[in-house]
Scaffold this active site. Structure first.
Site, PDB file in Angstrom:
ATOM      1  N   ASN A   1       0.842  -1.213   0.000  1.00 46.70           N
ATOM      2  CA  ASN A   1       0.000   0.000   0.000  1.00 46.70           C
ATOM      3  C   ASN A   1       0.866   1.248   0.000  1.00 46.70           C
ATOM      4  OD1 ASN A   1      -0.112  -1.238   2.804  1.00 46.70           O
ATOM      5  ND2 ASN A   1      -1.175   0.621   3.320  1.00 46.70           N
ATOM      6  N   ASP A   2       0.697   2.162   0.904  1.00 44.32           N
ATOM      7  CA  ASP A   2       1.293   3.501   0.774  1.00 44.32           C
ATOM      8  C   ASP A   2       2.778   3.517   0.394  1.00 44.32           C
ATOM      9  OD1 ASP A   2      -1.038   3.522   2.252  1.00 44.32           O
ATOM     10  OD2 ASP A   2      -0.230   4.642   3.933  1.00 44.32           O
TER      11      ASP A   2
ATOM     12  N   TYR B   1       3.988   1.235  10.333  1.00 40.02           N
ATOM     13  CA  TYR B   1       3.072   1.999   9.497  1.00 40.02           C
ATOM     14  C   TYR B   1       3.801   3.121   8.764  1.00 40.02           C
ATOM     15  CZ  TYR B   1      -1.390  -0.221  10.732  1.00 40.02           C
ATOM     16  OH  TYR B   1      -2.450  -1.081  10.839  1.00 40.02           O
TER      17      TYR B   1
ATOM     18  N   ARG C   1      -0.998   9.155  13.143  1.00 40.95           N
ATOM     19  CA  ARG C   1       0.017   8.410  12.382  1.00 40.95           C
ATOM     20  C   ARG C   1       0.447   9.126  11.100  1.00 40.95           C
ATOM     21  NH1 ARG C   1      -4.718   5.412  12.290  1.00 40.95           N
ATOM     22  NH2 ARG C   1      -5.882   5.568  10.336  1.00 40.95           N
ATOM     23  N   ASP C   2       1.475   8.557  10.469  1.00 47.07           N
ATOM     24  CA  ASP C   2       1.985   8.942   9.143  1.00 47.07           C
ATOM     25  C   ASP C   2       2.765  10.258   9.159  1.00 47.07           C
ATOM     26  OD1 ASP C   2       0.395   6.727   8.557  1.00 47.07           O
ATOM     27  OD2 ASP C   2      -1.234   7.924   7.698  1.00 47.07           O
TER      28      ASP C   2
HETATM   29  C1  FRU Z   1      -3.169   4.633   4.662  1.00 40.46           C
HETATM   30  C2  FRU Z   1      -2.799   3.901   5.936  1.00 40.46           C
HETATM   31  C3  FRU Z   1      -1.966   4.767   6.857  1.00 40.46           C
HETATM   32  C4  FRU Z   1      -1.233   3.751   7.686  1.00 40.46           C
HETATM   33  C5  FRU Z   1      -0.964   2.674   6.674  1.00 40.46           C
HETATM   34  C6  FRU Z   1      -0.964   1.266   7.215  1.00 40.46           C
HETATM   35  O1  FRU Z   1      -3.445   3.768   3.608  1.00 40.46           O
HETATM   36  O2  FRU Z   1      -3.954   3.438   6.606  1.00 40.46           O
HETATM   37  O3  FRU Z   1      -2.713   5.692   7.629  1.00 40.46           O
HETATM   38  O4  FRU Z   1      -0.055   4.260   8.236  1.00 40.46           O
HETATM   39  O5  FRU Z   1      -1.965   2.786   5.677  1.00 40.46           O
HETATM   40  O6  FRU Z   1      -0.584   0.352   6.222  1.00 40.46           O
END
Ligand code: FRU
Length: 467
Positions: free
Chosen positions: A34-35, A94, A154-155
């Site tokens: 993902n991200d 994450y 987060r992030d």
């Molecule tokens: C966005 C998210 C972030 C998190 C990550 C976990 O897609 O939910 O907020 O850090 O993916 O994989």
């Protein structure tokens, strides 16, 4: 899975038969991606990290995958940089970002920890790259959630403004509205400065993956609000990814800005991150959507999701224009132009450029035959709306996405067609739509029909390489 095993077996993993694996989109041969994370330049190479569960197609066990490139065509064989094996991050490493500090590559990520009652304990952690290429988690930079906010926190995204060092981080207030908080590095410690002050005080329940950047002299906040209701043709995906253009005051944290605009109008785009290289801003997004796993049949092949082509960002008329980085031109094998063309057979991967003369026409439709099903693109000059229509596709997500592009005479489209991903760039980057499509069987060709005779340039594209 360890890095030596990945390296030794990479080509074997990639050679497994697949109907849907893409050729010029970054994706993993197995697991869930993902991200994009930690995008930066270090030792002359673009550093690309991303969320990766190497053990299955579920949103668990999030590692940071890692590859580098100098040209966005040749990539190093992916490795695992961070694994969720410590007490403080056992429920996932994450998303986060990176910077180069005193010649050291530093990563800052959210360590996700949940207790038996599913209560989260998010911590913001510093990791560094060691001389031998491995990564070490060094220090917890922020150990708690500030009062007034929930544990949806987060992030972190590192950025510089006015020669000062900050990170911005996504948060959910105790009143269940989303926002972003700013931390500043002062004397080697990270201090909470407060909320970024925007006009969007009640805009969704959580802001994920904020980025704060400067594009062509404008301050820009990119973020992913969750919980925005659809309004007509706007905000039709489950969660949004969009931006505000404005001016930031680092002393007061005030951000004066224009309206929220979506970054991509397709079905499958979320959690983008921007790599800042001097004055160049390069965005990479996740081709996927949270909580929509059932729309991606690639799980049958043991993998799910991809990353977008890297896109360079500029601002014109208060809009972020996105165009694939020019390095990707080197993927072009050959170009052939067909004039007044209405029927064409395409072989993927390819790029097609259409110049559609709408002077005396009100409606354009392009039908792309995907193994017997039709993916329809259309443009209505009266409403100035473009439509991507997946209703006829048997596999994957369905529906329509509409968005406005300004066209007086010429509709100019650059469509990048990979095995199961299409990125459409309108009017030289004024709008982009990224969507997946899945053929029932391995595609041998895509017949295309357009109702208006049109100039079409077709370029066969090479694959990106891992070596
Ligand atoms: C966005 C998210 C972030 C998190 C990550 C976990 O897609 O939910 O907020 O850090 O993916 O994989």
């Amino acid at each position: 899975m360890d890095n030596q095993t990945l390296k030794d077996n990479w080509q074997t993993y990639c050679n497994k038969p697949s109907i849907w694996h893409n050729k010029f989109h970054l994706e993993m041969p197995f697991g869930l991606v993902n991200d994009p994370n930690g995008l930066c330049v270090y030792n002359g190479k673009y550093q690309i990290f991303y969320q990766w569960n190497p053990t299955g197609c579920q949103h668990i066990n999030k590692h940071w995958g890692y590859t580098t490139t100098t040209d966005f065509i040749n990539y190093s064989i992916p490795q695992l940089a961070l694994a969720p094996i410590d007490d403080f991050d056992k429920n996932g490493c994450y998303s986060g970002s990176a910077r180069v500090n005193n010649n050291r590559l530093e990563l800052v990520y959210t360590a996700n920890l949940k207790d038996a009652n599913n209560i989260r304990y998010p911590r913001q952690v510093l990791a560094i790259k060691n001389d031998d290429g491995s990564f070490s988690k060094k220090e917890i930079l922020v150990d708690d959630v500030p009062s007034g906010y929930t544990t949806h926190f987060r992030d972190p995204y590192l950025f510089k403004h006015s020669n000062r060092s900050f990170f911005i981080i996504g948060a959910k207030r105790e009143n269940l509205t989303g926002c972003a908080l700013i931390y500043e590095e002062v004397n080697n410690a990270w201090q909470l400065r407060g909320e970024l002050k925007t006009d969007y005080k009640d805009f969704g329940y959580m802001w994920e993956c904020p980025n704060f950047i400067n594009i062509d002299g404008h301050d820009v906040l990119i973020f992913c609000p969750q919980g925005i209701k659809a309004q007509g043709h706007k905000y039709n995906n489950i969660y949004q990814a969009g931006y505000l253009i404005g001016k930031f005051n680092p002393d007061t944290l005030e951000f004066t800005h224009g309206e929220f605009q979506e970054l991509d109008h397709g079905f499958d785009f979320y959690a983008p991150q921007v790599l800042v290289n001097k004055n160049r801003n390069i965005l990479i997004g996740w081709i996927g959507m949270p909580e929509k796993e059932s729309e991606y049949p690639t799980t049958n092949e043991g993998w799910i999701y991809s990353l977008t082509m890297p896109r360079e960002l500029h601002i014109k008329n208060n809009i972020i224009y996105q165009t694939p980085v020019q390095e990707l031109n080197a993927l072009n094998k050959n170009n052939e132009t067909y004039l007044n063309c209405q029927d064409l057979i395409l072989n993927t991967p390819c790029k097609i450029t259409l110049d559609i003369d709408m002077t005396d026409k009100n409606y354009w439709q392009g039908d792309f035959e995907i193994g017997g099903d039709i993916l329809k693109l259309s443009f209505d000059k009266n409403t100035q709306e473009f439509c991507v229509n997946r209703d006829d596709l048997s596999l994957g997500g369905k529906g329509k996405r509409y968005f406005t592009v300004s066209v007086k005479e010429k509709l100019h489209l650059d469509i990048y067609i990979d095995t199961s991903v299409m990125e459409i760039y309108y009017q030289d980057g004024e709008a982009v739509a990224t969507s997946c499509y899945y053929a029932k069987e391995k595609l041998s060709a895509i017949p295309v029909k357009t109702n208006i005779p049109t100039s079409i340039t077709v370029s066969q594209l090479n694959s990106i390489e891992f070596n």
